[in-house]
Design an enzyme around this catalytic site. Structure first.
Site, PDB file in Angstrom:
ATOM      1  N   LYS A 273      22.723  47.803  21.527  1.00  0.00           N
ATOM      2  CA  LYS A 273      23.445  48.932  22.189  1.00  0.00           C
ATOM      3  C   LYS A 273      23.489  49.888  21.099  1.00  0.00           C
ATOM      4  O   LYS A 273      24.140  49.868  19.921  1.00  0.00           O
ATOM      5  CB  LYS A 273      24.704  48.676  22.808  1.00  0.00           C
ATOM      6  CG  LYS A 273      25.584  49.653  23.100  1.00  0.00           C
ATOM      7  CD  LYS A 273      26.893  49.491  23.710  1.00  0.00           C
ATOM      8  CE  LYS A 273      27.722  50.676  24.128  1.00  0.00           C
ATOM      9  NZ  LYS A 273      29.048  50.290  24.352  1.00  0.00           N
ATOM     10  N   ASP A 278      30.561  57.528  21.514  1.00  0.00           N
ATOM     11  CA  ASP A 278      30.943  57.022  22.775  1.00  0.00           C
ATOM     12  C   ASP A 278      32.299  57.799  23.095  1.00  0.00           C
ATOM     13  O   ASP A 278      33.440  57.466  22.865  1.00  0.00           O
ATOM     14  CB  ASP A 278      31.240  55.759  22.999  1.00  0.00           C
ATOM     15  CG  ASP A 278      31.416  55.152  24.533  1.00  0.00           C
ATOM     16  OD1 ASP A 278      31.516  56.220  25.522  1.00  0.00           O
ATOM     17  OD2 ASP A 278      31.914  53.885  24.942  1.00  0.00           O
ATOM     18  N   LYS A 285      37.618  59.107  27.180  1.00  0.00           N
ATOM     19  CA  LYS A 285      38.748  58.265  26.441  1.00  0.00           C
ATOM     20  C   LYS A 285      39.723  58.981  25.923  1.00  0.00           C
ATOM     21  O   LYS A 285      39.719  60.244  25.617  1.00  0.00           O
ATOM     22  CB  LYS A 285      37.848  57.390  25.368  1.00  0.00           C
ATOM     23  CG  LYS A 285      36.807  56.460  25.583  1.00  0.00           C
ATOM     24  CD  LYS A 285      36.315  55.910  24.506  1.00  0.00           C
ATOM     25  CE  LYS A 285      35.236  54.808  24.618  1.00  0.00           C
ATOM     26  NZ  LYS A 285      35.841  53.681  25.377  1.00  0.00           N
ATOM     27  N   ASP A 296      29.961  52.421  18.001  1.00  0.00           N
ATOM     28  CA  ASP A 296      29.511  52.067  19.221  1.00  0.00           C
ATOM     29  C   ASP A 296      27.798  51.714  19.394  1.00  0.00           C
ATOM     30  O   ASP A 296      27.360  51.372  20.210  1.00  0.00           O
ATOM     31  CB  ASP A 296      29.852  52.868  20.214  1.00  0.00           C
ATOM     32  CG  ASP A 296      29.956  52.235  21.759  1.00  0.00           C
ATOM     33  OD1 ASP A 296      30.233  51.024  21.445  1.00  0.00           O
ATOM     34  OD2 ASP A 296      30.093  52.607  22.637  1.00  0.00           O
ATOM     35  N   ASP A 355      32.386  55.751  31.481  1.00  0.00           N
ATOM     36  CA  ASP A 355      32.608  54.865  30.145  1.00  0.00           C
ATOM     37  C   ASP A 355      31.978  53.760  30.192  1.00  0.00           C
ATOM     38  O   ASP A 355      32.041  52.983  29.034  1.00  0.00           O
ATOM     39  CB  ASP A 355      34.216  55.134  29.896  1.00  0.00           C
ATOM     40  CG  ASP A 355      34.707  54.695  28.398  1.00  0.00           C
ATOM     41  OD1 ASP A 355      33.572  54.692  27.533  1.00  0.00           O
ATOM     42  OD2 ASP A 355      35.762  54.567  28.156  1.00  0.00           O
ATOM     43  N   GLU A 357      29.192  52.831  29.581  1.00  0.00           N
ATOM     44  CA  GLU A 357      27.795  53.175  29.694  1.00  0.00           C
ATOM     45  C   GLU A 357      26.884  52.260  28.872  1.00  0.00           C
ATOM     46  O   GLU A 357      25.558  52.568  29.216  1.00  0.00           O
ATOM     47  CB  GLU A 357      27.819  54.612  28.854  1.00  0.00           C
ATOM     48  CG  GLU A 357      28.048  54.466  27.292  1.00  0.00           C
ATOM     49  CD  GLU A 357      29.242  53.879  26.743  1.00  0.00           C
ATOM     50  OE1 GLU A 357      30.097  53.728  27.635  1.00  0.00           O
ATOM     51  OE2 GLU A 357      29.092  53.182  25.608  1.00  0.00           O
ATOM     52  N   ARG A 359      26.079  49.100  29.247  1.00  0.00           N
ATOM     53  CA  ARG A 359      25.208  48.108  30.323  1.00  0.00           C
ATOM     54  C   ARG A 359      24.238  49.198  31.044  1.00  0.00           C
ATOM     55  O   ARG A 359      23.114  48.759  31.331  1.00  0.00           O
ATOM     56  CB  ARG A 359      26.470  47.672  31.300  1.00  0.00           C
ATOM     57  CG  ARG A 359      27.037  48.617  32.125  1.00  0.00           C
ATOM     58  CD  ARG A 359      28.498  47.992  32.928  1.00  0.00           C
ATOM     59  NE  ARG A 359      29.293  47.796  31.914  1.00  0.00           N
ATOM     60  CZ  ARG A 359      30.536  47.458  32.381  1.00  0.00           C
ATOM     61  NH1 ARG A 359      30.869  46.932  33.600  1.00  0.00           N
ATOM     62  NH2 ARG A 359      31.729  47.340  31.499  1.00  0.00           N
TER      63      ARG A 359
HETATM   64  N1  BES Z   1      32.359  51.002  23.754  1.00  0.00           N
HETATM   65  C1  BES Z   1      33.073  50.526  24.675  1.00  0.00           C
HETATM   66  C2  BES Z   1      33.709  49.173  24.426  1.00  0.00           C
HETATM   67  C3  BES Z   1      34.727  49.349  23.172  1.00  0.00           C
HETATM   68  C4  BES Z   1      36.092  49.579  23.682  1.00  0.00           C
HETATM   69  C5  BES Z   1      34.630  48.831  22.300  1.00  0.00           C
HETATM   70  C6  BES Z   1      36.995  49.461  22.711  1.00  0.00           C
HETATM   71  C7  BES Z   1      35.532  48.733  21.210  1.00  0.00           C
HETATM   72  C8  BES Z   1      36.715  48.900  21.579  1.00  0.00           C
HETATM   73  C9  BES Z   1      32.466  50.596  25.807  1.00  0.00           C
HETATM   74  O1  BES Z   1      31.481  51.366  26.157  1.00  0.00           O
HETATM   75  C10 BES Z   1      33.693  50.862  27.134  1.00  0.00           C
HETATM   76  O2  BES Z   1      34.185  51.906  26.775  1.00  0.00           O
HETATM   77  N2  BES Z   1      33.955  50.153  27.862  1.00  0.00           N
HETATM   78  C11 BES Z   1      34.879  50.121  28.838  1.00  0.00           C
HETATM   79  C12 BES Z   1      34.535  49.737  30.307  1.00  0.00           C
HETATM   80  C13 BES Z   1      35.454  49.932  31.354  1.00  0.00           C
HETATM   81  C14 BES Z   1      35.212  51.505  31.806  1.00  0.00           C
HETATM   82  C15 BES Z   1      34.693  49.063  32.546  1.00  0.00           C
HETATM   83  C16 BES Z   1      36.167  49.522  28.365  1.00  0.00           C
HETATM   84  O3  BES Z   1      36.105  48.329  27.719  1.00  0.00           O
HETATM   85  O4  BES Z   1      37.220  50.030  28.522  1.00  0.00           O
HETATM   86 ZN    ZN Z   2      30.464  52.061  24.500  1.00  0.00          ZN
HETATM   87 MN    MN Z   3      32.267  53.569  26.937  1.00  0.00          MN
END
Ligand code: BES
Ligand code: ZN
Ligand code: MN
Length: 503
Positions: A273, A278, A285, A296, A355, A357, A359
């Site tokens: 990834k 992000d 966020k 990220d 968010d 993103e 996947r």
């Molecule tokens: N890059 C984040 C995941 C992340 C969050 C990594 C905090 C490290 C610390 C990812 O893109 C994300 O934002 N995931 C969301 C998914 C949700 C919207 C289903 C998350 O984990 O909140």
């Molecule tokens: Zn992310």
């Molecule tokens: Mn995200």
């Protein structure tokens, strides 16, 4: 820093700093005992006096011991002898390196104590030197090239050698040094990429780094191809492009091929990834700690770091690295919640949260991986905050559609001390991705968020053996020591070494 291996008896060493271990309950390790003999029992006396009782993590620096030719002796506590395992070995080395670093010695020689009998890889010189060299590179890693001047003075140390006791161990020690340095350099590369801010480390920057890597290892069999927006459009990568829409930075699909193995050998494909920042996109966020989302792209960084290590080792194996690289920004053309897009696989996705993103970019990269007829595909992603809640910062989450592959990944994590834990992927979780309007949605609600993210990816990996590593909790550290960890480069490199050894 210069690293080497060295046939050396500690008693006659003229080194500026000889490093030897002492076990808890004041037992000298074999090299320490040899040194003690040359020093006519002076070390035993010091140990008996209580100045160094062998507790893990403690060190004692001795200057110009009478009878000894070396300038300094550094005693390092190893903890209890019976339980001297990989973790204790690494802990003692870290303490020793920290102490050596702060002496005035320009050069040092470390005698690596073997693990207690029965502990995995215990007597193996290659393993010990590999670990030591990688830890040494980690100990001296700095990321200060974005400061106008360095903050702390660099260490005086210029040369570090890993000593072995018998001439017959030379080959094993040299192999360990080569592997450890390759691993350490791969980790440093991954750390640099992770630590760089989003305004420097853009998708274009990552693509240029991949080009540099391929150029450097061209004679070892590395090539690179960078796909631009138009080419991705042609391939139908609708989910990947839906993430890039909100950003002025052009996305890149980086494809690195390393052909170190036989021509007809199916490659391992690593998919990383590469979200260089992000923001969450339209589903923005919160501001607090948003700076950390520069990490990220750590999955991408680990793929580049691993390929660097593999190239340096000239590992006889075929590996392909695929990196979907983009920013996730809330621009005026950005994807909106409820938008429906078509992936390269033809499956349609309702984007309920922009968010989620990671996947969306990985699924198109996974479909692209099919064309390499892979023996296995491993994706690496800072995918979910839910994985951090489930596993914290200790282990990475492993999800797989093949149990043997999962076991191999877990074993590589154990051997390299870059550990991972097997997570569930049962069909029942798939129901959470149901969409009223498209084939499925890109989020599955709050319960088991790391699992439903993996479930989403599993819909794009039916044609090959696949494992997914969620490294959201392990790829970087928050707080005072904020920074990239270089994980899971050790796990991935070890996995590939295992595979190359089997052949
Ligand atoms: N890059 C984040 C995941 C992340 C969050 C990594 C905090 C490290 C610390 C990812 O893109 C994300 O934002 N995931 C969301 C998914 C949700 C919207 C289903 C998350 O984990 O909140
Ligand atoms: Zn992310
Ligand atoms: Mn995200």
């Amino acid at each position: 820093m210069e690293f080497s291996t060295k046939l050396s008896t500690p008693g006659s060493s003229k080194s500026a700093c000889v490093v030897v271990g002492v076990f808890e309950s004041r037992t000298l390790s074999a090299p320490a005992a040899a040194l003690d003999k040359a020093a006519k029992g002076a070390l035993s006396k010091i140990v008996q006096s209580g100045d160094m009782d062998g507790r893990a993590g403690t060190t004692l620096l001795l200057q110009r011991m009478p009878q000894l030719a070396c300038e300094r002796v550094l005693l390092v506590g190893l903890g209890p002898e019976k339980s001297f395992d990989a973790k204790a070995f690494r802990g003692a080395l870290q303490a020793a390196l920290r102490a050596v670093k702060s002496t005035g010695a320009k050069e040092a020689e470390i005698h690596l104590t073997a693990l207690a009998a029965g502990k995995h890889n215990g007597g193996n010189v290659t393993w010990r030197v590999t670990q030591a060299a990688a830890l040494a590179i980690e100990a001296f890693y700095r990321f200060d090239h974005m400061k106008s001047k360095p903050e702390t003075p660099a260490s005086a140390l210029q040369r570090l050698s890993f000593a072995y006791a018998a001439a017959s161990e030379r080959g094993a020690a040299e192999k360990g040094l080569a592997q450890g340095m390759a691993l350490g350099n791969g980790m440093s590369f991954a750390k640099d990429l992770g630590n760089l801010p989003g305004n420097v480390c853009t998708p274009t920057y990552l693509a240029n780094q991949a080009k540099e890597l391929a150029k450097h290892f061209r004679t070892a069999g590395m090539t690179v191809q960078i796909l631009n927006t138009a080419e991705m459009k042609k391939l139908g990568m609708g989910t990947l492009l839906s993430v890039a829409r909100g950003s002025a930075e052009p996305p890149k699909l980086i494809v690195l091929e390393y052909r170190g193995g036989p021509k007809n050998q199916k490659p391992v494909v690593l998919v990383g990834k590469g979200v260089t920042f992000d923001t969450g996109g339209t589903s923005l966020k919160p501001a607090g700690e948003m700076d950390e989302m520069k990490f990220d792209m750590s999955g991408a960084g680990s793929v580049l770091g691993t390929l660097k290590a593999v190239g340096e080792m000239r590992l006889p194996i075929n590996v392909v690295g695929i990196i979907p690289a983009t920013e996730n920004m809330p621009g005026s053309r950005a994807t909106k919640p409820g938008d429906i897009v078509t992936s390269m696989s033809g499956q349609t996705v309702e984007i309920l949260n922009t968010d989620a993103e990671g996947r969306l970019i990985l699924c198109d990269a996974l479909t692209y991986a099919e064309r390499f007829d892979p023996v296995a595909v491993i994706d690496i992603a800072t995918l979910t905050g839910a994985c951090v809640i489930a596993l914290g910062h200790v282990v990475s989450g492993v999800f797989a559609n093949d149990d043997a592959l999962a076991q191999e990944v877990l074993a590589a994590g154990e051997a390299s001390h870059d550990r991972a834990w097997h997570m569930p992927l049962h069909d029942e979780y798939q129901e959470q991705l149901k969409s009223n309007f498209a084939d499925f949605a890109n989020i599955g609600g709050r319960p088991a968020g790391a699992v439903t993210a993996a479930c989403y990816l599993s819909r794009f990996t039916k044609k090959f053996k696949w494992a997914h590593l969620d490294v959201a909790g392990t790829a970087w550290k928050s707080g005072k020591e904020k920074g990239s960890t270089g994980r899971p480069v050790p796990l991935l490199t070890q996995y590939l070494i295992h595979r190359a050894d089997e052949k």
